[in-house]
Design an enzyme around this catalytic site. Sequence first.
Site, PDB file in Angstrom:
ATOM      1  N   ASP A  11       1.517  -5.622  -7.049  1.00 43.36           N
ATOM      2  CA  ASP A  11       0.941  -4.326  -8.121  1.00 43.36           C
ATOM      3  C   ASP A  11       0.669  -5.027  -9.697  1.00 43.36           C
ATOM      4  O   ASP A  11       1.387  -5.806 -10.195  1.00 43.36           O
ATOM      5  CB  ASP A  11       2.371  -3.477  -8.000  1.00 43.36           C
ATOM      6  CG  ASP A  11       2.737  -2.916  -6.737  1.00 43.36           C
ATOM      7  OD1 ASP A  11       2.047  -2.930  -5.710  1.00 43.36           O
ATOM      8  OD2 ASP A  11       3.846  -2.657  -5.828  1.00 43.36           O
ATOM      9  N   ASP A 130       1.768   6.226   1.303  1.00 46.68           N
ATOM     10  CA  ASP A 130       3.427   6.241   0.717  1.00 46.68           C
ATOM     11  C   ASP A 130       4.246   7.282   1.899  1.00 46.68           C
ATOM     12  O   ASP A 130       4.045   7.993   1.450  1.00 46.68           O
ATOM     13  CB  ASP A 130       3.084   6.589  -0.910  1.00 46.68           C
ATOM     14  CG  ASP A 130       2.152   5.222  -1.132  1.00 46.68           C
ATOM     15  OD1 ASP A 130       2.213   4.414  -0.792  1.00 46.68           O
ATOM     16  OD2 ASP A 130       1.392   5.530  -2.725  1.00 46.68           O
TER      17      ASP A 130
END
EC number: 4.3.2.10
Length: 258
Positions: A11, A130
């Site tokens: 990330d 997600d």
Amino acid sequence: MLAKRIIPCLDVKDGQVVKGVQFRNHEIIGDIVPLAQRYAQEGADELVFYDITASSDGRVVDKSWVARVAEVIDIPFCVAGGIKSVEDASQILTFGADKISINSPALADPTLITRLADRYGVQCIVVGIDTWYDTESDSYQVYQFTGDEKRTKATTWQTEDWVKEIQLRGAGEIVLNMMNQDGVRNGYDLRQLQQMRAICHVPLIASGGAGTPDHFLEAFRDADVDGALAASVFHKQIINIGELKKYLSEQGVEIRVC
């Protein structure tokens, strides 16, 4: 049978690799390029980079580090972050990425999936989902803008319906980011993975929850996922990729051993 894949996830925020828990409270892990090199050397099958605030900031991923990564590793890598057009994708692929991944932009405009697949082929197009398990309704809900705690919101999509929709539109691979499990290292959500595997006819990647080698084994053996993505166990050197792959091979998993 295709070999199963081990995929470290990096990330990226403000030019550095970060990691949170359940997509919140991110801490800095380190610099992008050295981490990419380390994982490639350890035996990762590919890497995934998420510029986690690109979509919520209304910008595309910073392409300068994409080019630097391409120069120093010899394994495939996928890049995600604010890709809203064929032109955005073209730039990232030109800078050296092998695949591009879209998430929030696909929810905003599902036709983007088809346009990208038509231009570059489905093998280049990954859709990230997600997904949050809601205990009250006993259902899985798709979330959007999860890189920004202030803007994160539930969509109207149930995860199962979105998995079906994006395949129809040309997704070549699906990464299921299980938000409840993210960063807590107590195992992948096998129930969810099994449900989605039953309706997913493209490669399915598990993401969120890996804490031990057995968690990877369970995802491959019990949910038949094509790849397992993880972050904190690799960032914090809790699990070595080479040793993990040796263990999985010993347990009968078809995997490329370093």
